[in-house]
Design an enzyme around this catalytic site. Structure first.
Site, short mmCIF file in Angstrom:
data_model
loop_
_atom_site.label_atom_id
_atom_site.label_comp_id
_atom_site.label_asym_id
_atom_site.label_seq_id
_atom_site.Cartn_x
_atom_site.Cartn_y
_atom_site.Cartn_z
CE LYS A 131 -2.26 0.90 3.99
NZ LYS A 131 -2.90 0.66 5.33
CB SER A 206 -6.37 2.56 4.97
OG SER A 206 -5.40 1.79 5.67
CB SER A 230 -6.23 -0.59 7.46
OG SER A 230 -6.95 0.60 7.56
C1 LIG Z 1 -21.98 11.32 9.34
C2 LIG Z 1 -20.63 10.77 9.40
C3 LIG Z 1 -19.95 10.88 10.74
C4 LIG Z 1 -18.54 10.55 10.55
C5 LIG Z 1 -17.74 10.49 11.79
C6 LIG Z 1 -16.50 9.76 11.47
C7 LIG Z 1 -15.66 9.52 12.66
C8 LIG Z 1 -14.97 8.24 12.49
C9 LIG Z 1 -13.75 8.16 13.33
C10 LIG Z 1 -12.75 7.46 12.90
C11 LIG Z 1 -12.76 6.70 11.62
C12 LIG Z 1 -11.65 5.76 11.54
C13 LIG Z 1 -11.84 4.65 10.55
C14 LIG Z 1 -10.64 3.76 10.60
C15 LIG Z 1 -10.64 2.71 9.56
C16 LIG Z 1 -9.38 1.91 9.46
C17 LIG Z 1 -8.17 2.48 10.10
C18 LIG Z 1 -6.92 1.67 9.86
N1 LIG Z 1 -5.92 2.32 9.27
O1 LIG Z 1 -6.79 0.53 10.26
#
Ligand SMILES: CCCCCCCC/C=C\CCCCCCCC(N)=O
Length: 507
Positions: A131, A206, A230
């Protein structure tokens, strides 16, 4: 309080339902799902371990040269890239040169014996991809951030150095979500990657480009990284195998964004993403380097001695979709398979803290200083002005994706490091970790859905933001160094159910 949350959760379910309808309509109006060329080159069907065997061992039936293998994969990438948009940069010419050097070395009378090569260079001549967050010398490492569009890595990440030392040849880098902090592979620099099984659907994130290229047979091996799912979500959405290693086993050096603290670094892990389960153990052995000893990866696993525990869902977390029936059915089939084949009676457990998965993960992700996501979005140079970026976004002028801005906002108003709520949640995660350690012991494995639904439509994750909690929570509780058990179970599932299925051609 609870009834308030319940009402909000019901409203969320309704929005989810309506939005799903609208997204489906938009997907159909947007045109038909596109098909990719069928896999005609049989070289692409071998697993990476077999490719390495055929390259180093010229005495076997139908040997292959490294050059032939690299060419097959270059041709395949050229076929799939226009449809799937999974690759962000390639090094085809360099890879071919390195393949030719490898073939010449194998022809020379001074070449080491095949036994020595199998031990010291287990992936000699085999191409692989990674990646766009993991450094490959002289290649860009943008992590999907426009501000890093010209950033070229000077040296390999430690995992890439180890893969090269094992004889493998880097071929290309693959698309990610903006700064690897979302579960759809989409950014303003390279656009959106599309699912090889149905281009209207996401590949996850990701490491979504990597999940996609593996499933579409554009690379025999992939390296991903995972702090909240991810590796695991893209593997699940693309029907391939992936493994997030136990914490502290594989070096994270050369991954961008790097962790801000030791605690965060313990949540992040680099690991294999493969079409064939059989390849995961040898790749992990290479990536773990000296730490492979801790995992006893060479010990034979007697599956009949494993204790199986499972949960079919998180017990009804607010703002998270219910687990699809077909996912629950698939899990039951797996449980039944082990019961029939090995006389194992799986134990259904109920861990109440799973209802707090999101809050527990978020607390573990908070940083002590001001180095929050708006700092990351500025490429670690001050902080972006979130409100101004929203205004620019509305005028199609922002360098950032909507979800990156929403995540930065969410974090700004969310759990604060050191607060009372934070301390309570950290204590609860420690308790949960201990609870799991006690349940699993040294011979237990836990089956749990990777995600509550199959791959959603593009942009649909926006209204199902917290569904990633299914992988996120396993970060908080994982790390028991029993990787060989889950890898053996993955190999058994591959044998029992057939493993990777080539993407179908749509009519
Ligand atoms: C209406 C939408 C509200 C959106 C709020 C979003 C807040 C989300 C917080 C964190 C999102 C992180 C997602 C991580 C996914 C994978 C991460 C990884 N690199 O392993």
């Amino acid at each position: 309080m609870n009834s308030g949350k319940q009402i909000l959760s019901l409203i969320h379910r309704f929005i989810e339902f309506v939005a799903r309808g609208l997204f489906t309509l938009a997907a159909y109006i947007g045109g038909p799902a596109e098909s990719q060329p069928p896999i005609k080159d049989l070289t692409l069907l071998h697993n990476a371990t077999t490719l390495a065997f055929k390259i180093r061992n010229k005495q076997v039936y139908s040997p292959l040269s490294s050059e032939e293998v690299v060419r097959s994969y270059i041709n395949r990438i050229k076929e799939i890239q226009p449809v799937l948009n999974c690759v962000v940069e390639e090094r085809f010419e360099e890879a071919l040169k390195e393949a030719k050097i490898c073939d010449e070395m194998l022809k020379s009378p001074n070449a080491p014996s095949v036994q020595v090569l199998a031990k010291e260079k287990p992936f000699l001549g085999v191409p692989f991809t990674t990646k766009d967050c993991i450094a490959v010398a002289n290649m860009k490492q943008t992590a999907g951030l426009i501000l890093r569009k010209d950033y070229v890595s000077k040296k390999d990440a430690e995992v890439i150095r180890l893969m090269r030392a094992a004889g493998a040849i880097p071929l290309a880098s693959t698309n990610v979500s903006e700064l690897a902090m979302w579960w759809e592979a989409h950014n303003r620099l390279y656009g959106t990657t599309r699912n090889p099984y149905n281009t209207r659907h996401i590949v996850g994130g990701s490491s979504g480009g990597e999940g996609c290229i593996q499933a579409a047979a554009g690379s025999p091996l992939g390296i991903g990284s995972d702090i909240g799912g991810s590796i695991r979500m893209p593997c699940f959405f693309n029907g391939i195998f992936g493994h997030k290693p136990s914490k502290g086993i594989v070096s994270n050096d050369g991954q961008y964004p790097s962790a801000h603290s030791d605690d965060q670094n313990q949540l992040l892990a680099i690991g294999p993403m493969c079409r064939h389960a059989q390849d995961m153990r040898p790749v992990l052995k290479v990536l773990a380097d000296k730490n492979a000893e801790i995992l006893n990866l060479d010990d034979k696993v007697d599956i009949s001695k494993i204790q199986f525990y499972y949960m079919e869902d998180d017990g009804g977390q607010y703002f998270v979709s219910p687990v699809d029936q077909e996912i629950k059915c698939a899990m039951r089939k797996v449980v039944l398979h082990f019961e029939k084949a090995y006389k194992i009676k799986a134990t259904k457990i109920h861990v109440r803290k799973f209802k707090k998965s999101i809050a527990l993960w978020l607390a573990n992700m908070t940083s002590k200083d001001n180095k929050d996501f708006s700092y990351e979005l500025s490429n670690r140079n001050g902080n972006i002005n979130i409100l101004w970026e929203f205004i620019k976004w509305l005028m199609f002028l922002s360098n950032h994706t909507l979800i990156a801005l929403l995540t930065a906002t969410f974090e700004r108003f969310g759990i604060k490091h050191g607060s009372e709520q934070y301390t309570k949640l950290i204590q609860e995660s420690k308790d949960l970790y201990q609870e799991f350690k006690d349940i699993l012991g040294e011979d237990g494995i836990f089956l749990y859905p990777t995600h509550p639904t199959a791959a959603p439509l593009h942009h649909e994750p926006l209204i199902k933001a917290f569904n990633f909690s299914y992988t996120a929570i396993i970060n908080v509780i994982g790390g028991l160094n029993q990787d060989r058990l889950t890898l053996a179970v993955a190999e058994e599932i591959e044998k029992g159910f057939g493993g990777w299925v080539p993407p179908l051609i749509l009519a």
